[in-house]
Design an enzyme around this catalytic site. Structure first.
Site, PDB file in Angstrom:
ATOM      1  N   LYS A 145       0.973  -1.275   0.013  1.00  0.00           N
ATOM      2  CA  LYS A 145       0.022  -0.009   0.047  1.00  0.00           C
ATOM      3  C   LYS A 145       0.821   1.240   0.152  1.00  0.00           C
ATOM      4  CE  LYS A 145      -2.212   2.582   2.919  1.00  0.00           C
ATOM      5  NZ  LYS A 145      -1.981   3.707   2.408  1.00  0.00           N
ATOM      6  N   GLU A 196      10.797   1.893   9.633  1.00  0.00           N
ATOM      7  CA  GLU A 196      11.527   3.130   9.459  1.00  0.00           C
ATOM      8  C   GLU A 196      10.781   4.295   9.970  1.00  0.00           C
ATOM      9  OE1 GLU A 196      14.636   2.721   8.552  1.00  0.00           O
ATOM     10  OE2 GLU A 196      14.539   0.543   8.420  1.00  0.00           O
ATOM     11  N   CYS A 233      13.326  12.019   5.389  1.00  0.00           N
ATOM     12  CA  CYS A 233      13.621  11.730   6.729  1.00  0.00           C
ATOM     13  C   CYS A 233      15.107  11.997   7.075  1.00  0.00           C
ATOM     14  CB  CYS A 233      13.290  10.235   6.900  1.00  0.00           C
ATOM     15  SG  CYS A 233      14.155   9.200   5.579  1.00  0.00           S
ATOM     16  N   GLU A 247       9.875  16.672  15.036  1.00  0.00           N
ATOM     17  CA  GLU A 247      10.128  16.630  13.563  1.00  0.00           C
ATOM     18  C   GLU A 247       9.099  17.434  12.793  1.00  0.00           C
ATOM     19  OE1 GLU A 247       8.541  12.974  11.436  1.00  0.00           O
ATOM     20  OE2 GLU A 247      10.379  12.968  10.201  1.00  0.00           O
TER      21      GLU A 247
HETATM   22  P1  NAD Z   1       2.346   8.209   8.096  1.00  0.00           P
HETATM   23  O1  NAD Z   1       2.815   7.286   9.048  1.00  0.00           O
HETATM   24  O2  NAD Z   1       1.111   8.923   8.092  1.00  0.00           O
HETATM   25  O3  NAD Z   1       1.986   7.272   6.740  1.00  0.00           O
HETATM   26  C1  NAD Z   1       2.722   6.196   6.014  1.00  0.00           C
HETATM   27  C2  NAD Z   1       2.024   5.116   5.632  1.00  0.00           C
HETATM   28  O4  NAD Z   1       1.358   4.420   6.574  1.00  0.00           O
HETATM   29  C3  NAD Z   1       1.060   5.679   4.733  1.00  0.00           C
HETATM   30  O5  NAD Z   1       0.731   4.638   3.542  1.00  0.00           O
HETATM   31  C4  NAD Z   1      -0.304   5.582   5.419  1.00  0.00           C
HETATM   32  O6  NAD Z   1      -1.519   5.168   4.625  1.00  0.00           O
HETATM   33  C5  NAD Z   1      -0.153   4.308   6.239  1.00  0.00           C
HETATM   34  N1  NAD Z   1      -1.020   4.326   7.550  1.00  0.00           N
HETATM   35  C6  NAD Z   1      -1.279   5.293   8.365  1.00  0.00           C
HETATM   36  N2  NAD Z   1      -2.009   4.763   9.355  1.00  0.00           N
HETATM   37  C7  NAD Z   1      -1.718   3.542   9.266  1.00  0.00           C
HETATM   38  C8  NAD Z   1      -2.241   2.253  10.219  1.00  0.00           C
HETATM   39  N3  NAD Z   1      -2.796   2.576  11.525  1.00  0.00           N
HETATM   40  N4  NAD Z   1      -1.869   0.999   9.985  1.00  0.00           N
HETATM   41  C9  NAD Z   1      -1.387   1.071   8.740  1.00  0.00           C
HETATM   42  N5  NAD Z   1      -0.844   1.709   7.950  1.00  0.00           N
HETATM   43  C10 NAD Z   1      -1.123   3.248   8.267  1.00  0.00           C
HETATM   44  O7  NAD Z   1       3.531   8.765   7.564  1.00  0.00           O
HETATM   45  P2  NAD Z   1       3.437  10.050   6.303  1.00  0.00           P
HETATM   46  O8  NAD Z   1       2.908  11.214   6.810  1.00  0.00           O
HETATM   47  O9  NAD Z   1       2.990   9.177   4.997  1.00  0.00           O
HETATM   48  O10 NAD Z   1       5.049  10.083   6.106  1.00  0.00           O
HETATM   49  C11 NAD Z   1       6.040  10.840   6.838  1.00  0.00           C
HETATM   50  C12 NAD Z   1       6.617  10.273   8.030  1.00  0.00           C
HETATM   51  O11 NAD Z   1       7.657   9.186   7.299  1.00  0.00           O
HETATM   52  C13 NAD Z   1       7.749  11.219   8.710  1.00  0.00           C
HETATM   53  O12 NAD Z   1       7.654  11.031   9.846  1.00  0.00           O
HETATM   54  C14 NAD Z   1       8.959  10.694   8.007  1.00  0.00           C
HETATM   55  O13 NAD Z   1      10.272  11.054   8.846  1.00  0.00           O
HETATM   56  C15 NAD Z   1       8.718   9.251   7.794  1.00  0.00           C
HETATM   57  N6  NAD Z   1       9.615   8.657   6.976  1.00  0.00           N
HETATM   58  C16 NAD Z   1      10.645   7.864   7.499  1.00  0.00           C
HETATM   59  C17 NAD Z   1      11.681   7.285   6.692  1.00  0.00           C
HETATM   60  C18 NAD Z   1      13.008   6.393   7.179  1.00  0.00           C
HETATM   61  O14 NAD Z   1      13.565   5.672   6.159  1.00  0.00           O
HETATM   62  N7  NAD Z   1      12.911   6.335   8.550  1.00  0.00           N
HETATM   63  C19 NAD Z   1      11.606   7.812   5.121  1.00  0.00           C
HETATM   64  C20 NAD Z   1      10.674   8.398   4.755  1.00  0.00           C
HETATM   65  C21 NAD Z   1       9.784   8.910   5.573  1.00  0.00           C
END
Ligand code: NAD
Length: 498
Positions: free
Chosen positions: A190, A265, A299, A401
């Site tokens: 997804k 991650e 990130c 963040e």
């Molecule tokens: P998010 O956690 O809101 O969403 C990430 C994904 O998870 C999306 O596909 C979303 O639909 C899904 N999701 C949301 N709630 C869920 C649940 N309850 N169960 C299963 N899936 C769920 O994050 P975002 O806003 O899309 O991305 C930004 C964040 O990602 C920032 O905190 C950033 O630091 C982090 N990030 C980390 C890395 C890394 O490698 N550590 C890389 C890129 C982004």
């Protein structure tokens, strides 16, 4: 359904047509079962340009069944054949580079120069790298003198779940899917509902490359419905997730009692340490890039800049001058270093942190405002690159963040204080160190609490290296052998021969 269009037509297509982004289950494209959809916005204009299949439990069940049926055959497919298909996917991504770069820029608001240079290039590289991993992956053996030999079988896990965020959509989606497939698993994936478009185009590429039906299934929808259904599904044995720390905690809460393998991650707030003995001009040049590439929505961005006292004034004035020269606006205009941020709510979050910085006593050295470019971009979501001074390293602005074009610059005195400032806080993803003192570089690298340290560089990536964070930045590592091990189940076989 929209397929790949040539460069000159794709912008026109987006202007006048609504794109339907469909699920890809068992090799077929289909809307959600109940026909519901979610609007997808182009951040550069703030306008809706696509409808996304709004899926949930039922679609995940269909995807799981398809993946489960495909597993036996994919698991037993010879590694040379898996290599050929994954390599073909890489080549097809390359051959459609421009259309994918335009689509990614449209979906995320990030500059087209960046999607061309980084996102799409890396998506192809991910598939190529893990295609070869399928050929080269090996396991250990342990010899017991005169008595027995142990060998470790590493077999694919089964159906695995891959969930990715919006900031590097195709780049991070493929970073999970490619190793999962290379190791012989089948996948229910997804992408983020905020930026789903290139995952949809990837499904078309996989079909064209001859990936058998059911091996990769892409279910679109919200995290709370489609994402949660993947996490909760009892047949999905491993979850590879990249996203926010709060979401990661919620996923762990559900998946841990089911004993699923987890790779998380998560968020970051990375320190960038500038020592007086470094090449200051190079440090400034790269620190600007590390702060504002992709509007600060990586990130790995270095958003907490700490500068040794003796060069603080020089660093800060030159850094601010460079940031003032950065242009923000139309993502297709090559002269803009920054495009739009991903959504209206994210723009408001960024603006609220600038307000917070003011209330915490910070000085806005440059930027600080929401931007409204002209003409068709006036409704888009833009924020000036912003530099904040005179804050304490423990305040909220400097520790939470923000994930946008906002950085703080704080002076320090000596290595001890540099480490204290850098290691403060809940995150531990990456760090940068600028110094020409070799001993110091090693000392800092050893003591920084994070998963990745860049010395005199940023974002220099070798796909063989372990990638991931400590503390609240995650659990587990991606990349190279680490991720191939994550996506396989080890089994020790002990043969007594004497
Ligand atoms: P998010 O956690 O809101 O969403 C990430 C994904 O998870 C999306 O596909 C979303 O639909 C899904 N999701 C949301 N709630 C869920 C649940 N309850 N169960 C299963 N899936 C769920 O994050 P975002 O806003 O899309 O991305 C930004 C964040 O990602 C920032 O905190 C950033 O630091 C982090 N990030 C980390 C890395 C890394 O490698 N550590 C890389 C890129 C982004």
């Amino acid at each position: 359904m929209i397929t790949f269009l040539s460069k000159q037509y794709i912008w026109l297509y987006f202007k006048y047509n609504m794109v339907d982004i469909l699920n890809f289950i068992n090799g077929n494209f289909a809307p959600s079962i109940h026909g519901n959809s979610i609007p997808v916005f182009a951040p550069s204009t703030g306008k809706i340009y696509a409808r996304l299949a709004d899926s949930g439990k039922e679609e995940v069940e269909l995807a799981f069944n398809a993946a489960s049926n495909a597993f036996e055959s994919w698991k037993n497919t010879k590694s040379e054949d898996r290599f050929r298909i994954l390599e073909k996917i890489a080549s097809l991504i390359e051959s459609k580079h421009e259309a994918l770069a335009i689509a990614e820029s449209q979906d995320t608001g990030k500059p087209l120069w960046l999607t061309r240079k980084v996102d799409i290039y890396r998506a192809a590289a991910n598939f190529r790298f893990f295609a070869t991993a399928a050929l080269q992956f090996s396991s250990e053996s342990h010899f017991m003198e005169g008595e027995a030999i142990n060998y470790t079988l590493r077999r694919p896990i089964g159906v695995v779940g891959c969930i990715s965020p919006w900031n590097l959509p195709l780049y991070l989606f493929t970073w999970k899917i490619a190793p999962a497939l290379a190791a012989g698993n089948t996948v229910v994936a997804k992408p983020s509902e905020v930026t789903p478009y290139t995952a949809f185009l990837l499904a078309q590429i996989c079909q064209e490359a001859g990936l058998p039906p059911g091996v990769l299934n892409i279910v679109h929808g919200l995290g709370a419905s489609a994402g949660k259904a993947i996490i909760e599904h009892p047949g999905i044995k491993a979850i590879s997730f990249t996203g926010g720390t709060a979401t990661g905690a919620e996923i762990a809460r559900i998946a841990a009692p089911m004993f699923k393998k987890l790779s998380l991650e998560l968020g970051g707030k990375n320190p960038n340490l500038v020592f007086a003995d470094c090449n200051l001009d190079e440090a400034i040049e790269t620190s600007v890039r590390a702060a504002f590439t992709n509007q600060g929505q990586i990130c790995l961005c270095g958003s907490r800049i700490f500068v040794e006292n003796s060069v603080y004034e020089e660093f800060t004035s030159k850094f601010v001058e460079k940031v003032k020269a950065l242009k923000t606006g139309n993502p297709a205009d090559e002269s803009n270093f920054l495009g739009a941020v991903v959504s209206e709510s994210h723009l408001q979050k960024i603006a609220s942190y600038v307000e917070l910085a003011r209330s915490e006593g910070g000085t806005i050295a440059c930027g600080g405002n929401i931007l409204h470019p002209e003409c068709e971009f006036s409704g888009g979501w833009y924020h000036e690159p912003t530099v904040i001074l005179n804050l304490n390293h423990t305040c909220r602005t400097a520790s939470e963040e923000i994930f946008g074009p906002v950085v703080t610059i704080i002076p320090f005195e000596g290595e001890h204080q540099a480490l204290e400032f850098a290691n403060h806080g809940r995150y531990g993803l990456a760090a940068m160190v600028w110094t020409n003192n070799l001993q110091r570089a090693h000392r800092m690298a050893e003591q920084l609490e994070c998963g990745i340290v860049w010395v005199n560089c940023w974002m220099l990536r070798d796909l063989r290296t372990p990638f991931g964070g400590t503390k609240d930045s995650g659990v587990g590592r991606e990349g190279g052998q680490e991720v191939m091990r994550f996506f396989t189940e080890p089994k020790n076989v002990c043969i007594k021969y004497n």
